[in-house]
Design a protein around this motif. Structure first.
Motif, PDB file in Angstrom:
ATOM      1  N   HIS A   8       0.860  -1.086  -0.037  1.00  0.00           N
ATOM      2  CA  HIS A   8      -0.038  -0.084   0.085  1.00  0.00           C
ATOM      3  C   HIS A   8       0.876   1.303  -0.051  1.00  0.00           C
ATOM      4  O   HIS A   8       0.354   2.242  -0.220  1.00  0.00           O
ATOM      5  CB  HIS A   8      -0.898  -0.062   1.333  1.00  0.00           C
ATOM      6  N   THR A   9       2.287   0.851   0.125  1.00  0.00           N
ATOM      7  CA  THR A   9       2.962   2.153   0.325  1.00  0.00           C
ATOM      8  C   THR A   9       3.412   2.396  -1.039  1.00  0.00           C
ATOM      9  O   THR A   9       3.282   1.746  -2.256  1.00  0.00           O
ATOM     10  CB  THR A   9       4.228   2.059   1.035  1.00  0.00           C
ATOM     11  N   LEU A  10       4.279   3.766  -1.258  1.00  0.00           N
ATOM     12  CA  LEU A  10       4.946   4.044  -2.545  1.00  0.00           C
ATOM     13  C   LEU A  10       5.838   3.248  -2.893  1.00  0.00           C
ATOM     14  O   LEU A  10       6.718   2.430  -1.948  1.00  0.00           O
ATOM     15  CB  LEU A  10       5.307   5.444  -2.514  1.00  0.00           C
ATOM     16  N   MET A  11       6.322   3.199  -4.082  1.00  0.00           N
ATOM     17  CA  MET A  11       7.462   2.331  -4.409  1.00  0.00           C
ATOM     18  C   MET A  11       8.642   3.445  -4.219  1.00  0.00           C
ATOM     19  O   MET A  11       8.445   4.655  -4.253  1.00  0.00           O
ATOM     20  CB  MET A  11       7.675   2.120  -5.911  1.00  0.00           C
ATOM     21  N   CYS A  12      10.053   2.813  -4.087  1.00  0.00           N
ATOM     22  CA  CYS A  12      11.286   3.838  -3.853  1.00  0.00           C
ATOM     23  C   CYS A  12      11.265   4.887  -4.953  1.00  0.00           C
ATOM     24  O   CYS A  12      11.421   5.990  -4.671  1.00  0.00           O
ATOM     25  CB  CYS A  12      12.432   3.101  -3.751  1.00  0.00           C
ATOM     26  N   ARG A  13      10.867   4.425  -6.084  1.00  0.00           N
ATOM     27  CA  ARG A  13      11.191   5.338  -7.162  1.00  0.00           C
ATOM     28  C   ARG A  13      10.202   6.610  -7.223  1.00  0.00           C
ATOM     29  O   ARG A  13      10.509   7.687  -7.206  1.00  0.00           O
ATOM     30  CB  ARG A  13      10.939   4.684  -8.508  1.00  0.00           C
ATOM     31  N   GLU A  14       9.010   6.348  -6.804  1.00  0.00           N
ATOM     32  CA  GLU A  14       7.773   7.422  -6.487  1.00  0.00           C
ATOM     33  C   GLU A  14       8.043   8.122  -5.413  1.00  0.00           C
ATOM     34  O   GLU A  14       8.023   9.306  -5.604  1.00  0.00           O
ATOM     35  CB  GLU A  14       6.413   6.648  -6.368  1.00  0.00           C
ATOM     36  N   ALA A  15       8.826   7.516  -4.327  1.00  0.00           N
ATOM     37  CA  ALA A  15       8.832   8.275  -2.933  1.00  0.00           C
ATOM     38  C   ALA A  15      10.147   9.361  -3.486  1.00  0.00           C
ATOM     39  O   ALA A  15       9.884  10.338  -2.958  1.00  0.00           O
ATOM     40  CB  ALA A  15       9.345   7.559  -1.842  1.00  0.00           C
ATOM     41  N   SER A  16      11.106   8.890  -4.083  1.00  0.00           N
ATOM     42  CA  SER A  16      12.142   9.782  -4.226  1.00  0.00           C
ATOM     43  C   SER A  16      11.854  10.660  -5.161  1.00  0.00           C
ATOM     44  O   SER A  16      12.528  12.039  -5.031  1.00  0.00           O
ATOM     45  CB  SER A  16      13.480   8.787  -4.759  1.00  0.00           C
ATOM     46  N   ARG A  17      11.003  10.560  -6.215  1.00  0.00           N
ATOM     47  CA  ARG A  17      10.802  11.418  -7.062  1.00  0.00           C
ATOM     48  C   ARG A  17       9.847  12.607  -6.537  1.00  0.00           C
ATOM     49  O   ARG A  17       9.915  13.866  -6.694  1.00  0.00           O
ATOM     50  CB  ARG A  17       9.791  10.991  -8.198  1.00  0.00           C
ATOM     51  N   LEU A  18       8.891  12.304  -5.592  1.00  0.00           N
ATOM     52  CA  LEU A  18       8.218  13.305  -4.889  1.00  0.00           C
ATOM     53  C   LEU A  18       9.149  14.057  -3.831  1.00  0.00           C
ATOM     54  O   LEU A  18       8.599  15.234  -4.042  1.00  0.00           O
ATOM     55  CB  LEU A  18       6.927  12.411  -4.103  1.00  0.00           C
ATOM     56  N   LEU A  19       9.947  13.243  -3.413  1.00  0.00           N
ATOM     57  CA  LEU A  19      10.799  14.037  -2.527  1.00  0.00           C
ATOM     58  C   LEU A  19      11.809  14.956  -2.995  1.00  0.00           C
ATOM     59  O   LEU A  19      11.876  16.133  -2.551  1.00  0.00           O
ATOM     60  CB  LEU A  19      11.511  13.046  -1.442  1.00  0.00           C
ATOM     61  N   SER A  20      12.313  14.676  -4.310  1.00  0.00           N
ATOM     62  CA  SER A  20      13.243  15.514  -4.861  1.00  0.00           C
ATOM     63  C   SER A  20      12.472  16.631  -5.545  1.00  0.00           C
ATOM     64  O   SER A  20      13.100  18.027  -5.577  1.00  0.00           O
ATOM     65  CB  SER A  20      13.975  14.684  -6.057  1.00  0.00           C
ATOM     66  N   ARG A  21      11.376  16.541  -5.841  1.00  0.00           N
ATOM     67  CA  ARG A  21      10.617  17.813  -6.477  1.00  0.00           C
ATOM     68  C   ARG A  21       9.889  18.538  -5.143  1.00  0.00           C
ATOM     69  O   ARG A  21       9.460  19.647  -5.727  1.00  0.00           O
ATOM     70  CB  ARG A  21       9.449  17.010  -7.605  1.00  0.00           C
ATOM     71  N   GLY A  22      10.018  18.101  -4.101  1.00  0.00           N
ATOM     72  CA  GLY A  22       9.372  18.917  -3.114  1.00  0.00           C
ATOM     73  C   GLY A  22       7.906  19.024  -3.246  1.00  0.00           C
ATOM     74  O   GLY A  22       6.989  19.800  -2.810  1.00  0.00           O
ATOM     75  N   GLU A  23       7.519  18.043  -3.717  1.00  0.00           N
ATOM     76  CA  GLU A  23       5.896  17.832  -4.192  1.00  0.00           C
ATOM     77  C   GLU A  23       4.939  17.345  -2.939  1.00  0.00           C
ATOM     78  O   GLU A  23       3.834  17.112  -3.048  1.00  0.00           O
ATOM     79  CB  GLU A  23       5.692  16.968  -5.360  1.00  0.00           C
ATOM     80  N   ASP A  24       5.557  17.061  -1.885  1.00  0.00           N
ATOM     81  CA  ASP A  24       5.175  16.187  -0.893  1.00  0.00           C
ATOM     82  C   ASP A  24       4.058  17.165   0.078  1.00  0.00           C
ATOM     83  O   ASP A  24       3.038  16.702   0.521  1.00  0.00           O
ATOM     84  CB  ASP A  24       6.022  15.547   0.235  1.00  0.00           C
ATOM     85  N   ALA A  25       4.119  18.568  -0.304  1.00  0.00           N
ATOM     86  CA  ALA A  25       3.333  19.450   0.378  1.00  0.00           C
ATOM     87  C   ALA A  25       2.166  19.518  -0.220  1.00  0.00           C
ATOM     88  O   ALA A  25       1.163  19.867   0.142  1.00  0.00           O
ATOM     89  CB  ALA A  25       4.128  20.646   0.707  1.00  0.00           C
TER      90      ALA A  25
END
Ligand SMILES: [Zn+2]
Length: 64
Positions: A8-25
């Motif tokens: 149910h969690t994100l894949m590492c690739r998806e997580a790192s993409r969101l984190l690097s873009r600062g899109e988590d907010a």
């Protein structure tokens, strides 16, 4: 059970993409929850988030 939870969690690739873009907010609460959940179980991405947060703080507000 752990495997099912991880599904149910994100894949590492998806997580790192969101984190690097600062899109988590900008994520929905569900996406953000999944990102949080992934960071809890994945030391690699958790470390990546720490680095990203440090970089963003170091660079200051580059978003307007
Ligand atoms: Zn990960």
């Amino acid at each position: 059970m752990l495997k099912r939870l991880l599904g149910h969690t994100l894949m590492c690739r998806e997580a790192s993409r969101l984190l690097s873009r600062g899109e988590d907010a900008q994520l929905s609460w569900l996406q953000r929850w999944r990102l949080r959940a992934h960071l809890r179980v994945c030391a690699m991405c958790a470390r990546f988030e720490t680095q990203m947060r440090f970089l963003r703080t170091a660079m200051g507000r580059y978003r307007t």
